[in-house]
Design an enzyme around this catalytic site. Structure first.
Site, PDB file in Angstrom:
ATOM      1  N   GLY A  12       0.827  -1.126   0.361  1.00 29.26           N
ATOM      2  CA  GLY A  12      -0.129   0.056   0.441  1.00 29.26           C
ATOM      3  C   GLY A  12       0.831   1.488   0.022  1.00 29.26           C
ATOM      4  N   ASP A  13       0.019   2.333  -0.179  1.00 31.36           N
ATOM      5  CA  ASP A  13       0.945   4.477   0.235  1.00 31.36           C
ATOM      6  C   ASP A  13       1.693   3.879  -1.671  1.00 31.36           C
ATOM      7  OD1 ASP A  13      -0.400   3.751   2.474  1.00 31.36           O
ATOM      8  OD2 ASP A  13       0.927   3.024   3.573  1.00 31.36           O
ATOM      9  N   GLY A  15       1.609   4.746  -4.166  1.00 26.51           N
ATOM     10  CA  GLY A  15       1.062   6.730  -4.883  1.00 26.51           C
ATOM     11  C   GLY A  15       0.393   6.592  -6.026  1.00 26.51           C
ATOM     12  N   LYS A  16      -0.793   5.033  -5.798  1.00 24.83           N
ATOM     13  CA  LYS A  16      -1.921   4.946  -6.944  1.00 24.83           C
ATOM     14  C   LYS A  16      -2.332   5.854  -6.531  1.00 24.83           C
ATOM     15  CE  LYS A  16      -3.523   2.325  -3.933  1.00 24.83           C
ATOM     16  NZ  LYS A  16      -2.401   1.546  -2.886  1.00 24.83           N
ATOM     17  N   ASN A  38      -9.758   2.347   4.912  1.00 22.96           N
ATOM     18  CA  ASN A  38      -8.517   2.642   5.854  1.00 22.96           C
ATOM     19  C   ASN A  38      -7.599   3.124   4.464  1.00 22.96           C
ATOM     20  OD1 ASN A  38     -10.077   1.101   3.762  1.00 22.96           O
ATOM     21  ND2 ASN A  38      -8.582  -0.903   4.491  1.00 22.96           N
ATOM     22  N   GLY A  40      -6.116   5.723   1.374  1.00 24.10           N
ATOM     23  CA  GLY A  40      -5.932   7.533   1.460  1.00 24.10           C
ATOM     24  C   GLY A  40      -4.720   7.597   0.603  1.00 24.10           C
ATOM     25  N   HIS A  41      -5.714   8.183  -0.168  1.00 24.63           N
ATOM     26  CA  HIS A  41      -5.033   8.115  -1.658  1.00 24.63           C
ATOM     27  C   HIS A  41      -4.656   9.863  -2.145  1.00 24.63           C
ATOM     28  CE1 HIS A  41      -6.625   3.993  -3.191  1.00 24.63           C
ATOM     29  NE2 HIS A  41      -6.087   4.055  -2.146  1.00 24.63           N
ATOM     30  N   ARG A 143     -21.944 -13.451   7.255  1.00 25.03           N
ATOM     31  CA  ARG A 143     -23.921 -13.395   6.366  1.00 25.03           C
ATOM     32  C   ARG A 143     -25.028 -12.701   7.267  1.00 25.03           C
ATOM     33  NH1 ARG A 143     -23.247 -19.488   4.870  1.00 25.03           N
ATOM     34  NH2 ARG A 143     -21.995 -19.111   6.968  1.00 25.03           N
ATOM     35  N   GLN A 224      -5.116  -0.330  -0.789  1.00 20.35           N
ATOM     36  CA  GLN A 224      -3.830  -0.926  -0.160  1.00 20.35           C
ATOM     37  C   GLN A 224      -2.923  -1.302  -1.836  1.00 20.35           C
ATOM     38  OE1 GLN A 224      -7.112  -1.550   1.119  1.00 20.35           O
ATOM     39  NE2 GLN A 224      -6.919   0.225   1.949  1.00 20.35           N
ATOM     40  N   THR A 301      -4.345   7.603   9.128  1.00 19.56           N
ATOM     41  CA  THR A 301      -3.571   7.362  10.035  1.00 19.56           C
ATOM     42  C   THR A 301      -2.498   8.372  11.174  1.00 19.56           C
ATOM     43  OG1 THR A 301      -2.181   5.894  10.885  1.00 19.56           O
ATOM     44  CG2 THR A 301      -4.756   5.551  10.566  1.00 19.56           C
ATOM     45  N   GLY A 302      -2.157   8.963  10.229  1.00 12.63           N
ATOM     46  CA  GLY A 302      -0.764  10.256  10.548  1.00 12.63           C
ATOM     47  C   GLY A 302       0.626   8.836  11.209  1.00 12.63           C
ATOM     48  N   ARG A 305       5.368   5.835   8.711  1.00 16.85           N
ATOM     49  CA  ARG A 305       5.677   4.670   7.312  1.00 16.85           C
ATOM     50  C   ARG A 305       7.390   3.879   7.718  1.00 16.85           C
ATOM     51  NH1 ARG A 305       3.130   7.119   2.798  1.00 16.85           N
ATOM     52  NH2 ARG A 305       0.993   7.249   3.278  1.00 16.85           N
TER      53      ARG A 305
END
Ligand code: IMP
Length: 424
Positions: A12-13, A15-16, A38, A40-41, A143, A224, A301-302, A305
């Site tokens: 994830g992260d 740069g998508k 969850n 963050g783009h 379900r 992600q 979440t700040g 990384r």
């Protein structure tokens, strides 16, 4: 290319957000298929920064329609907040956002259950984003989940909320010893949510397939990354959805053959948030230096990384799992000042060489990366727009990535804004 898919090829992260935003310019529809808030783009243009959590990044391109697929989990408050924040900044959302009737809702008990269960077992904490994603997908699989379409039938909604609250409160109060949630309050806020959103709830699968049939240009936006996939990631340190290619089909209801091009996004180095194995992690000051240079703090979440060298083993694995046919490499400029850069070509496990990704997370925790050292280019590259104008050492680094991953690079990002991009 009528239907293109953009997905993360690391943890994830990658740069998508920027890649989807750029391709959004030539897309009619942008659709997300898994995850929830969850994600963050981040997108930057005209000196402004936008961070999208639930709404597809395509919303920033005024001509696009945006779809939230059945594979997603939606927190009503987050969605309303995000819609309001965008509209306040002049981005029209209403009339452009369509939500699958089969997408699941995240209700107030989901983040609470997640928080108490994470706190209960400190040693095995996943380090989630705390958004209730796992418990909401667990309800889907059990379900008992509540879906967007349920909002349109009040008596059914009431029954489902009541059943859920009864069971969830037993778990919260008797197992975890914390206060339960209030059924009436949940119902009231769901009714208010429904009143605001009901015009957007559609049979998204049908609509999307129709648009594809008519030849509309569709961009599928992954959230992600491959190594966070519930099946193919570093389980159990993963998210709760299929972030890999299959998730695009099941999360939208489109066939695999509809996807014409699969773009894997890779950061020029590697990062990961939360717990779990990370073979090329740099734990010392160099890791911190890369974190600062790359602004590597979670967009949701700040959280800081974890940073490390480019890992060719996971990149190759991601290409195989997703059948990636083109790569986008992001944040190359973050490495501008380094004297030398390492690149991981394989792993060593108990004295033996491994070139394939080990599916067993225990093995992954023990492996040591085998790296090659490459010279840094030691000059700023954010102003470069043509591949041929990149310093030779930067080109060699990209060539090395292509060689290891056996896939061509079609885009290189050298800064966060739209124009800081090199197309190949
Ligand atoms: P969850 O998705 O909140 O359940 O978190 C599970 C794991 O996925 C944790 O390690 C999170 O840090 C990670 N994760 C979830 N969403 C993202 C994301 O958008 N970027 C990077 N990591 C993520």
């Amino acid at each position: 290319m009528p239907v293109q898919l953009v997905l993360g090829a690391q943890w994830g992260d990658e740069g998508k957000g920027k890649v989807v935003d750029l391709l959004g310019e030539v897309s009619d529809i942008v659709a997300r298929y898994q995850g929830g808030s969850n994600a963050g783009h981040t997108v930057r243009f005209d000196g402004e920064t936008f961070i999208l959590h639930l709404i597809p990044t395509g919303i920033l391109r005024p001509h696009t329609q945006c779809f939230i697929g059945n594979g997603m989990v939606i927190n009503p408050d987050s969605l309303l907040e995000e819609m309001k924040a965008l509209e306040e900044r002049g981005i029209m959302v209403s009339g452009r956002l369509f939500i699958s009737q089969n997408a699941h809702l995240i209700l107030p008990y989901h983040p609470i259950i997640e928080k108490v269960s994470e706190e209960m077992d400190e040693d095995n904490k996943i380090g989630t984003t705390g958004r209730g994603i796992g418990p909401a997908y667990a309800d889907k699989a059990s379900r008992v989940g509540i879906r967007m379409g349920d909002l349109l039938d009040l008596s059914l909604l009431k029954k489902k909320v009541s059943q859920n609250v009864r069971v969830k409160n037993l778990i919260l109060e008797k197992v975890y010893g914390v206060q339960g949630v209030n059924e009436e309050r949940i119902l009231d806020s769901l009714k208010a949510f429904r009143d605001k959103i009901k015009g957007s709830i559609i049979d998204a699968r049908w609509r999307l397939n129709e648009e594809i049939r008519k030849g509309k240009r569709v961009l599928l936006e992954g959230a992600q990354g491959t190594l966070l996939d519930i099946d193919f990631g570093t389980y159990p340190y993963v998210t709760s959805s299929n972030t890999t290619i299959g998730g695009a089909c099941t999360g939208l209801g489109i066939g695999l053959r509809k996807i014409d091009r699969i773009i894997g996004v890779l950061k020029a180095y590697t990062t990961r948030v939360g717990n779990g194995p990370f073979p090329t992690e740099l734990e010392g000051s160099l890791g911190e230096e890369i974190r600062e240079m790359g602004g590597e703090y979670g967009a949701t979440t700040g959280r800081p990384r974890r940073c490390g060298w480019f890992d060719g083993v996971i990149a190759r694995y991601a290409v195989q799992v997703n059948d990636v046919d083109a790569l986008a490499v992001t944040k190359l400029d973050v490495l501008d000042t380094l004297d030398e850069i390492q690149i991981c070509t394989g792993y060593r496990y108990r004295g033996e060489g491994l070139t394939q990704f080990p599916s067993n997370s225990r093995i992954l925790e023990e492996v040591e990366p085998v790296t090659e050292v490459m010279p840094g280019w030691k000059e700023p590259i954010s102003g470069v727009r043509e591949y041929g104008d990149l310093p030779e050492d930067a080109r060699s680094y990209l060539k090395k990535i292509e060689e290891i991953v056996e896939t061509p690079i079609r885009m290189v990002s050298v800064g966060s804004s739209r124009e800081e991009t090199i197309w190949l």
